[in-house]
Scaffold this active site. Structure first.
Site, PDB file in Angstrom:
ATOM      1  N   TYR A 136       8.228  22.283   7.426  1.00 15.46           N
ATOM      2  CA  TYR A 136       8.466  21.025   6.718  1.00 15.46           C
ATOM      3  C   TYR A 136       9.571  20.234   7.411  1.00 15.46           C
ATOM      4  CZ  TYR A 136       9.363  17.803   2.848  1.00 15.46           C
ATOM      5  OH  TYR A 136       9.522  16.673   2.075  1.00 15.46           O
TER       6      TYR A 136
ATOM      7  N   LEU B  51       0.859  -1.178   0.000  1.00 18.58           N
ATOM      8  CA  LEU B  51       0.000   0.000   0.000  1.00 18.58           C
ATOM      9  C   LEU B  51       0.894   1.228   0.000  1.00 18.58           C
ATOM     10  CD1 LEU B  51      -2.813   1.312   0.256  1.00 18.58           C
ATOM     11  CD2 LEU B  51      -2.622   1.024   2.740  1.00 18.58           C
TER      12      LEU B  51
END
Length: 272
Positions: free
Chosen positions: A147, A10
């Site tokens: 970030y 996944l």
């Protein structure tokens, strides 16, 4: 590498860039791959299926994982790739709302996915989780504070849960790319609170980042590193992706801090 049945993978954020390259690479060697994006299936030829999944939604994560388990009965590999950034921007230009949003995607998205997938891996006694980090997770850059903070959080979370989960047959690794040609820079959000004081440096850094990304590694470099971590008999907790990332980690570890700091500022064209 010959193709064989390697299990079910996944990959979040698989509609483009690193996620797409990773999903394609895993499918090529024999994983049954499901990619995800907020919009789900999209036009185009892919060697993997797409599921709709919003990593910022508990309900969406639970529904997508449940659907995958219904179809396949197992998840052997989870690659957490979905993420975004604000900037380049001064830290004071990023609102609390934007800070919360970036953490909700880049960090809490990984937490949600991990919590949803681990019970299925634990019951089988095996599994791999690979989180896409960044060189900014060990070498923060100015004007990318939020970030960098999310990627530092990913580092700490990943290493901690690897200690826990290896006793259940599950291993966790972090991939640390540097500049990668993904269009990442074109999808950066503008800060909510832009200030004139930062306008010149913001514009200069945006140009510098765009140039660095254009000259950066192909996403396949990161995809190959993901595959290396996924297939390793004894996986490491951290893998740099590409020569620049490897050099930066070496410098961060062994070079004097003042030299590393000076190098970062020189590369970005920031005054002392």
């Amino acid at each position: 590498m010959s193709k064989r049945n390697l299990g079910v993978a996944l990959v979040t954020g698989a509609s483009s860039g690193i996620g797409e390259a990773t999903a394609e690479r895993l499918a090529k060697v024999g994983y049954k791959v499901y990619g995800t994006s907020r919009r789900g299936a999209q036009a185009g030829q892919r060697s993997y299926e797409m599921l709709a999944l919003d990593v910022t939604s508990d309900e969406s994560v639970e529904a997508a994982v449940a659907e995958l388990i219904r179809r396949e009965g197992r998840i052997d590999l989870l690659v957490n790739n979905a993420g975004f950034s604000v900037g380049p921007a001064g830290a004071e230009e990023v609102s609390i709302k934007q800070a919360q949003l970036i953490f909700d995607t880049n960090f809490y998205g990984i937490v949600r996915m991990t919590r949803a997938v681990v019970p299925h891996m634990r019951r089988r006694g095996s599994g791999r989780i690979i989180n896409i980090g960044s060189v900014l997770g060990f070498l923060p850059a100015p004007y990318m504070a939020l970030y960098a903070a999310t990627k530092h959080a990913v580092e700490g979370y990943s290493e901690s849960i690897d200690h826990e989960l290896r006793t259940r047959g599950i291993r966790v690794s972090i991939i640390q790319p540097a500049y990668t040609r993904t269009g990442f820079e074109s999808n950066l959000l503008e800060p909510d609170l832009m200030l004139d004081e930062y306008r010149d440096v913001r514009m200069a850094l945006a140009k510098r980042v765009a140039e660095a990304v254009e000259a950066g590694d192909d996403p396949s470099v990161v995809a190959n590193t993901v595959l290396k971590a996924a297939m390793a008999t004894h996986p490491k907790i951290r893998y740099t992706a590409g020569s620049l990332a490897s050099r930066l980690r070496f410098l961060r570890r062994f070079a004097p801090a003042f030299l590393v700091d000076a190098g970062v500022r020189k590369d970005l064209g920031i005054d002392a």
